[in-house]
Design a protein around this motif. Sequence first.
Motif, PDB file in Angstrom:
ATOM      1  N   MET A   1       0.818  -1.191   0.000  1.00  0.00           N
ATOM      2  CA  MET A   1       0.000   0.000   0.000  1.00  0.00           C
ATOM      3  C   MET A   1       0.865   1.260   0.000  1.00  0.00           C
ATOM      4  O   MET A   1       0.578   2.212  -0.713  1.00  0.00           O
ATOM      5  N   LYS A   2       1.910   1.245   0.819  1.00  0.00           N
ATOM      6  CA  LYS A   2       2.811   2.386   0.897  1.00  0.00           C
ATOM      7  C   LYS A   2       3.494   2.631  -0.453  1.00  0.00           C
ATOM      8  O   LYS A   2       3.669   3.770  -0.887  1.00  0.00           O
ATOM      9  N   ARG A   3       3.857   1.551  -1.107  1.00  0.00           N
ATOM     10  CA  ARG A   3       4.525   1.627  -2.403  1.00  0.00           C
ATOM     11  C   ARG A   3       3.596   2.262  -3.448  1.00  0.00           C
ATOM     12  O   ARG A   3       4.020   3.087  -4.258  1.00  0.00           O
ATOM     13  N   LEU A   4       2.320   1.916  -3.440  1.00  0.00           N
ATOM     14  CA  LEU A   4       1.333   2.464  -4.365  1.00  0.00           C
ATOM     15  C   LEU A   4       1.170   3.971  -4.168  1.00  0.00           C
ATOM     16  O   LEU A   4       1.111   4.735  -5.135  1.00  0.00           O
ATOM     17  N   VAL A   5       1.134   4.411  -2.933  1.00  0.00           N
ATOM     18  CA  VAL A   5       1.004   5.841  -2.631  1.00  0.00           C
ATOM     19  C   VAL A   5       2.223   6.606  -3.162  1.00  0.00           C
ATOM     20  O   VAL A   5       2.098   7.681  -3.754  1.00  0.00           O
ATOM     21  N   VAL A   6       3.410   6.052  -2.989  1.00  0.00           N
ATOM     22  CA  VAL A   6       4.633   6.685  -3.485  1.00  0.00           C
ATOM     23  C   VAL A   6       4.611   6.767  -5.012  1.00  0.00           C
ATOM     24  O   VAL A   6       4.926   7.808  -5.601  1.00  0.00           O
ATOM     25  N   ILE A   7       4.204   5.695  -5.676  1.00  0.00           N
ATOM     26  CA  ILE A   7       4.152   5.673  -7.145  1.00  0.00           C
ATOM     27  C   ILE A   7       3.137   6.697  -7.650  1.00  0.00           C
ATOM     28  O   ILE A   7       3.421   7.457  -8.580  1.00  0.00           O
ATOM     29  N   ILE A   8       1.981   6.765  -7.044  1.00  0.00           N
ATOM     30  CA  ILE A   8       0.959   7.751  -7.444  1.00  0.00           C
ATOM     31  C   ILE A   8       1.488   9.164  -7.228  1.00  0.00           C
ATOM     32  O   ILE A   8       1.308  10.047  -8.069  1.00  0.00           O
ATOM     33  N   GLY A   9       2.168   9.381  -6.107  1.00  0.00           N
ATOM     34  CA  GLY A   9       2.753  10.695  -5.828  1.00  0.00           C
ATOM     35  C   GLY A   9       3.766  11.099  -6.882  1.00  0.00           C
ATOM     36  O   GLY A   9       3.789  12.248  -7.338  1.00  0.00           O
ATOM     37  N   ILE A  10       4.613  10.189  -7.291  1.00  0.00           N
ATOM     38  CA  ILE A  10       5.629  10.465  -8.317  1.00  0.00           C
ATOM     39  C   ILE A  10       4.964  10.768  -9.650  1.00  0.00           C
ATOM     40  O   ILE A  10       5.338  11.719 -10.338  1.00  0.00           O
ATOM     41  N   VAL A  11       3.971   9.978 -10.025  1.00  0.00           N
ATOM     42  CA  VAL A  11       3.263  10.204 -11.288  1.00  0.00           C
ATOM     43  C   VAL A  11       2.600  11.578 -11.291  1.00  0.00           C
ATOM     44  O   VAL A  11       2.708  12.339 -12.254  1.00  0.00           O
ATOM     45  N   LEU A  12       1.922  11.925 -10.204  1.00  0.00           N
ATOM     46  CA  LEU A  12       1.274  13.243 -10.116  1.00  0.00           C
ATOM     47  C   LEU A  12       2.307  14.369 -10.184  1.00  0.00           C
ATOM     48  O   LEU A  12       2.089  15.383 -10.855  1.00  0.00           O
ATOM     49  N   PHE A  13       3.434  14.196  -9.514  1.00  0.00           N
ATOM     50  CA  PHE A  13       4.488  15.202  -9.562  1.00  0.00           C
ATOM     51  C   PHE A  13       4.988  15.401 -10.988  1.00  0.00           C
ATOM     52  O   PHE A  13       5.139  16.538 -11.449  1.00  0.00           O
ATOM     53  N   VAL A  14       5.235  14.332 -11.708  1.00  0.00           N
ATOM     54  CA  VAL A  14       5.717  14.418 -13.085  1.00  0.00           C
ATOM     55  C   VAL A  14       4.674  15.092 -13.980  1.00  0.00           C
ATOM     56  O   VAL A  14       4.999  15.984 -14.776  1.00  0.00           O
ATOM     57  N   VAL A  15       3.420  14.701 -13.861  1.00  0.00           N
ATOM     58  CA  VAL A  15       2.354  15.282 -14.683  1.00  0.00           C
ATOM     59  C   VAL A  15       2.218  16.774 -14.419  1.00  0.00           C
ATOM     60  O   VAL A  15       2.183  17.586 -15.337  1.00  0.00           O
ATOM     61  N   PHE A  16       2.139  17.168 -13.149  1.00  0.00           N
ATOM     62  CA  PHE A  16       1.987  18.585 -12.820  1.00  0.00           C
ATOM     63  C   PHE A  16       3.232  19.392 -13.203  1.00  0.00           C
ATOM     64  O   PHE A  16       3.131  20.544 -13.615  1.00  0.00           O
ATOM     65  N   SER A  17       4.413  18.809 -13.076  1.00  0.00           N
ATOM     66  CA  SER A  17       5.634  19.499 -13.505  1.00  0.00           C
ATOM     67  C   SER A  17       5.604  19.747 -14.999  1.00  0.00           C
ATOM     68  O   SER A  17       5.927  20.844 -15.470  1.00  0.00           O
TER      69      SER A  17
END
Length: 137
Positions: A1-17
């Motif tokens: 679960m923790k790993r999924l949250v980190v992956i989603i966070g990274i994807v959102l960061f890349v998209v918004f950047s």
Amino acid sequence: MKRLVVIIGIVLFVVFSYMALTNKFPSGYHADNPTAKEILKTNPRADILRLDGLVYSNASDREWIEAKEYTKGEMIGEVKKRTTKTWWYQNFYASQLPVGTKIYSGDEEGYQKGDAPGMVLVEYNNELLVYQALIEG
């Protein structure tokens, strides 16, 4: 679960950047110049085109435009796509002009890529049309 949250966070960061760097935020997230989406939302029949990130509107029927004689400068490019779909409205897209319509700088204004002029000229149906940049402020 923790790993999924980190992956989603990274994807959102890349998209918004990416969106921040390319100025592709949906309307309402910026205070810059009007976008094609904003213009076509209020007037679906607006005659616009996009060049160097700026939206230009057909101003040929305005009195102060008709009072002046315009001559074509250098050719900037051609309309690549005719569309009113605004999600990825790119440079050289137009809402009314057909594909292949030539876009010119004005005679007084030169053109350098990335340095959009205040107005451009378009040759359409043997007529020279003036498109004015829609700039805030």
